[in-house]
Design a protein around this motif. Structure first.
Motif, PDB file in Angstrom:
ATOM      1  N   SER A  67       0.765  -1.177   0.180  1.00  0.00           N
ATOM      2  CA  SER A  67      -0.195  -0.027  -0.028  1.00  0.00           C
ATOM      3  C   SER A  67       0.799   1.236   0.185  1.00  0.00           C
ATOM      4  O   SER A  67       2.125   1.215  -0.336  1.00  0.00           O
ATOM      5  CB  SER A  67      -0.854  -0.154   1.334  1.00  0.00           C
ATOM      6  OG  SER A  67      -0.162  -0.051   2.587  1.00  0.00           O
ATOM      7  N   GLY A  68       0.390   2.221   0.413  1.00  0.00           N
ATOM      8  CA  GLY A  68       0.990   3.767   0.353  1.00  0.00           C
ATOM      9  C   GLY A  68       1.917   3.849   1.532  1.00  0.00           C
ATOM     10  O   GLY A  68       2.453   2.794   2.322  1.00  0.00           O
ATOM     11  N   ILE A  69       2.362   4.952   1.814  1.00  0.00           N
ATOM     12  CA  ILE A  69       3.150   5.221   2.781  1.00  0.00           C
ATOM     13  C   ILE A  69       2.701   4.746   4.246  1.00  0.00           C
ATOM     14  O   ILE A  69       1.901   5.375   4.614  1.00  0.00           O
ATOM     15  CB  ILE A  69       3.716   6.775   2.837  1.00  0.00           C
ATOM     16  CG1 ILE A  69       4.234   7.211   1.476  1.00  0.00           C
ATOM     17  CG2 ILE A  69       4.707   7.134   3.968  1.00  0.00           C
ATOM     18  CD1 ILE A  69       4.348   8.677   1.127  1.00  0.00           C
ATOM     19  N   ASP A  70       3.649   3.988   5.016  1.00  0.00           N
ATOM     20  CA  ASP A  70       3.162   3.819   6.129  1.00  0.00           C
ATOM     21  C   ASP A  70       4.402   4.456   6.957  1.00  0.00           C
ATOM     22  O   ASP A  70       5.459   3.471   7.139  1.00  0.00           O
ATOM     23  CB  ASP A  70       3.099   2.331   6.482  1.00  0.00           C
ATOM     24  CG  ASP A  70       2.842   1.904   7.844  1.00  0.00           C
ATOM     25  OD1 ASP A  70       2.801   2.572   9.001  1.00  0.00           O
ATOM     26  OD2 ASP A  70       2.444   0.641   8.082  1.00  0.00           O
ATOM     27  N   THR A  71       4.438   5.442   7.788  1.00  0.00           N
ATOM     28  CA  THR A  71       5.387   6.022   8.431  1.00  0.00           C
ATOM     29  C   THR A  71       6.044   5.190   9.913  1.00  0.00           C
ATOM     30  O   THR A  71       6.986   5.471  10.221  1.00  0.00           O
ATOM     31  CB  THR A  71       5.110   7.375   8.943  1.00  0.00           C
ATOM     32  OG1 THR A  71       4.047   7.276  10.003  1.00  0.00           O
ATOM     33  CG2 THR A  71       4.437   8.388   7.870  1.00  0.00           C
ATOM     34  N   ARG A  72       5.256   4.051  10.281  1.00  0.00           N
ATOM     35  CA  ARG A  72       5.825   3.178  11.105  1.00  0.00           C
ATOM     36  C   ARG A  72       6.377   2.327  10.643  1.00  0.00           C
ATOM     37  O   ARG A  72       7.002   1.314  11.389  1.00  0.00           O
ATOM     38  CB  ARG A  72       4.478   2.560  12.002  1.00  0.00           C
ATOM     39  CG  ARG A  72       3.561   3.747  12.828  1.00  0.00           C
ATOM     40  CD  ARG A  72       2.548   3.260  13.516  1.00  0.00           C
ATOM     41  NE  ARG A  72       1.735   4.310  13.923  1.00  0.00           N
ATOM     42  CZ  ARG A  72       0.771   3.965  14.805  1.00  0.00           C
ATOM     43  NH1 ARG A  72       0.166   2.865  15.020  1.00  0.00           N
ATOM     44  NH2 ARG A  72      -0.016   5.063  15.392  1.00  0.00           N
ATOM     45  N   ASP A  73       6.579   1.987   9.354  1.00  0.00           N
ATOM     46  CA  ASP A  73       7.387   0.807   8.742  1.00  0.00           C
ATOM     47  C   ASP A  73       8.803   1.319   8.742  1.00  0.00           C
ATOM     48  O   ASP A  73       9.093   2.482   8.816  1.00  0.00           O
ATOM     49  CB  ASP A  73       6.734   0.689   7.409  1.00  0.00           C
ATOM     50  CG  ASP A  73       7.312  -0.740   6.843  1.00  0.00           C
ATOM     51  OD1 ASP A  73       8.158  -1.190   7.312  1.00  0.00           O
ATOM     52  OD2 ASP A  73       6.446  -0.928   5.459  1.00  0.00           O
ATOM     53  N   GLY A  74       9.730   0.418   8.355  1.00  0.00           N
ATOM     54  CA  GLY A  74      11.330   0.658   8.441  1.00  0.00           C
ATOM     55  C   GLY A  74      11.241   1.773   7.247  1.00  0.00           C
ATOM     56  O   GLY A  74      10.609   1.604   6.124  1.00  0.00           O
ATOM     57  N   HIS A  75      12.247   2.554   7.547  1.00  0.00           N
ATOM     58  CA  HIS A  75      12.607   3.583   6.682  1.00  0.00           C
ATOM     59  C   HIS A  75      13.847   4.185   6.788  1.00  0.00           C
ATOM     60  O   HIS A  75      14.537   4.024   7.941  1.00  0.00           O
ATOM     61  CB  HIS A  75      11.359   4.816   6.639  1.00  0.00           C
ATOM     62  CG  HIS A  75      11.564   5.470   7.879  1.00  0.00           C
ATOM     63  ND1 HIS A  75      10.447   4.943   9.130  1.00  0.00           N
ATOM     64  CD2 HIS A  75      11.780   6.759   8.466  1.00  0.00           C
ATOM     65  CE1 HIS A  75      10.546   5.824  10.050  1.00  0.00           C
ATOM     66  NE2 HIS A  75      11.364   7.003   9.677  1.00  0.00           N
ATOM     67  N   LEU A  76      14.308   5.024   5.531  1.00  0.00           N
ATOM     68  CA  LEU A  76      15.723   5.720   5.584  1.00  0.00           C
ATOM     69  C   LEU A  76      15.234   7.186   5.774  1.00  0.00           C
ATOM     70  O   LEU A  76      14.194   7.703   5.208  1.00  0.00           O
ATOM     71  CB  LEU A  76      16.287   5.591   4.225  1.00  0.00           C
ATOM     72  CG  LEU A  76      17.526   6.614   3.916  1.00  0.00           C
ATOM     73  CD1 LEU A  76      18.762   6.503   4.851  1.00  0.00           C
ATOM     74  CD2 LEU A  76      17.954   6.229   2.516  1.00  0.00           C
ATOM     75  N   ALA A  77      15.860   7.611   6.759  1.00  0.00           N
ATOM     76  CA  ALA A  77      15.689   9.269   7.219  1.00  0.00           C
ATOM     77  C   ALA A  77      16.919  10.142   6.762  1.00  0.00           C
ATOM     78  O   ALA A  77      17.916  10.029   7.004  1.00  0.00           O
ATOM     79  CB  ALA A  77      15.332   9.549   8.788  1.00  0.00           C
ATOM     80  N   LEU A  78      16.500  11.094   6.233  1.00  0.00           N
ATOM     81  CA  LEU A  78      17.630  12.155   5.634  1.00  0.00           C
ATOM     82  C   LEU A  78      17.241  13.330   5.994  1.00  0.00           C
ATOM     83  O   LEU A  78      16.090  13.914   5.926  1.00  0.00           O
ATOM     84  CB  LEU A  78      17.589  11.826   3.967  1.00  0.00           C
ATOM     85  CG  LEU A  78      17.981  10.598   3.482  1.00  0.00           C
ATOM     86  CD1 LEU A  78      17.973  10.680   1.808  1.00  0.00           C
ATOM     87  CD2 LEU A  78      19.377  10.257   3.828  1.00  0.00           C
ATOM     88  N   ARG A  79      18.232  14.238   6.390  1.00  0.00           N
ATOM     89  CA  ARG A  79      18.051  15.685   6.837  1.00  0.00           C
ATOM     90  C   ARG A  79      18.232  16.519   5.662  1.00  0.00           C
ATOM     91  O   ARG A  79      19.310  16.548   5.152  1.00  0.00           O
ATOM     92  CB  ARG A  79      19.032  15.924   8.111  1.00  0.00           C
ATOM     93  CG  ARG A  79      19.055  17.092   8.779  1.00  0.00           C
ATOM     94  CD  ARG A  79      17.665  17.698   9.587  1.00  0.00           C
ATOM     95  NE  ARG A  79      17.122  16.947  10.271  1.00  0.00           N
ATOM     96  CZ  ARG A  79      16.922  17.181  11.603  1.00  0.00           C
ATOM     97  NH1 ARG A  79      17.549  18.286  12.325  1.00  0.00           N
ATOM     98  NH2 ARG A  79      16.246  16.321  12.398  1.00  0.00           N
ATOM     99  N   VAL A  80      17.418  17.461   5.594  1.00  0.00           N
ATOM    100  CA  VAL A  80      17.264  18.553   4.567  1.00  0.00           C
ATOM    101  C   VAL A  80      17.546  19.952   5.331  1.00  0.00           C
ATOM    102  O   VAL A  80      17.277  19.984   6.243  1.00  0.00           O
ATOM    103  CB  VAL A  80      16.170  18.366   3.806  1.00  0.00           C
ATOM    104  CG1 VAL A  80      16.134  17.170   2.726  1.00  0.00           C
ATOM    105  CG2 VAL A  80      14.915  18.782   4.221  1.00  0.00           C
ATOM    106  N   LYS A  81      18.246  20.763   4.421  1.00  0.00           N
ATOM    107  CA  LYS A  81      18.440  21.965   5.090  1.00  0.00           C
ATOM    108  C   LYS A  81      17.221  22.953   5.001  1.00  0.00           C
ATOM    109  O   LYS A  81      16.943  23.528   6.273  1.00  0.00           O
ATOM    110  CB  LYS A  81      19.265  22.829   4.072  1.00  0.00           C
ATOM    111  CG  LYS A  81      20.852  22.183   4.144  1.00  0.00           C
ATOM    112  CD  LYS A  81      21.544  23.051   3.277  1.00  0.00           C
ATOM    113  CE  LYS A  81      23.269  22.424   3.427  1.00  0.00           C
ATOM    114  NZ  LYS A  81      23.990  23.157   2.614  1.00  0.00           N
TER     115      LYS A  81
END
Length: 130
Positions: A67-81
């Motif tokens: 399905s779509g985006i599940d924010t509780r699923d494993g993910h890679l986080a990148l910091r943007v300016k």
């Protein structure tokens, strides 16, 4: 006890290497790195200037996400300016996203999917939108 210095790399599975490389270069702006001649396809990218890397590994299996985006699923986080600039860039690229300018996490977040449905979080120090 281990003394962890930093994260060296994160690996994500992809099914179409050229499609994935285009996304990570053109949408996320990551720089591709030289990769050793492994006996399987993949690509390496620099993440920021601190030596962290993203490794893409071609894997023919299916993604676990249906399905779509599940924010509780494993993910890679990148910091943007800039949160505002990240939103504008994603919109100009036609990338669907789940924006959370004022989440409980204490910093603004944007969640997107790569072409293989890997979840990527883009976050910023502050919410710079009006």
């Amino acid at each position: 006890m281990l003394s962890i210095h930093s994260i060296h790399h994160v690996s994500l599975c992809v099914t179409d290497l050229e499609r994935a490389k285009a996304f990570y270069k053109e949408v996320l702006g990551l720089e591709e790195l030289e990769r050793p001649p492994f006996d399987f396809a993949g690509a390496w990218f620099a993440v920021g200037s601190g030596g962290q890397q993203l490794h893409l590994i071609v894997h023919p299996g299916e993604t676990i996400r249906k399905s779509g985006i599940d924010t509780r699923d494993g993910h890679l986080a990148l910091r943007v300016k800039s949160y505002k600039e990240a939103l504008a860039w994603l919109e100009s690229c036609g990338i669907e996203y789940d924006a959370r300018p004022h989440p409980r996490a204490g910093f603004p977040q944007i969640f997107i999917l790569d072409p293989d449905r890997n979840i990527i979080e883009l976050n910023s120090d502050i919410c710079d939108i009006d």
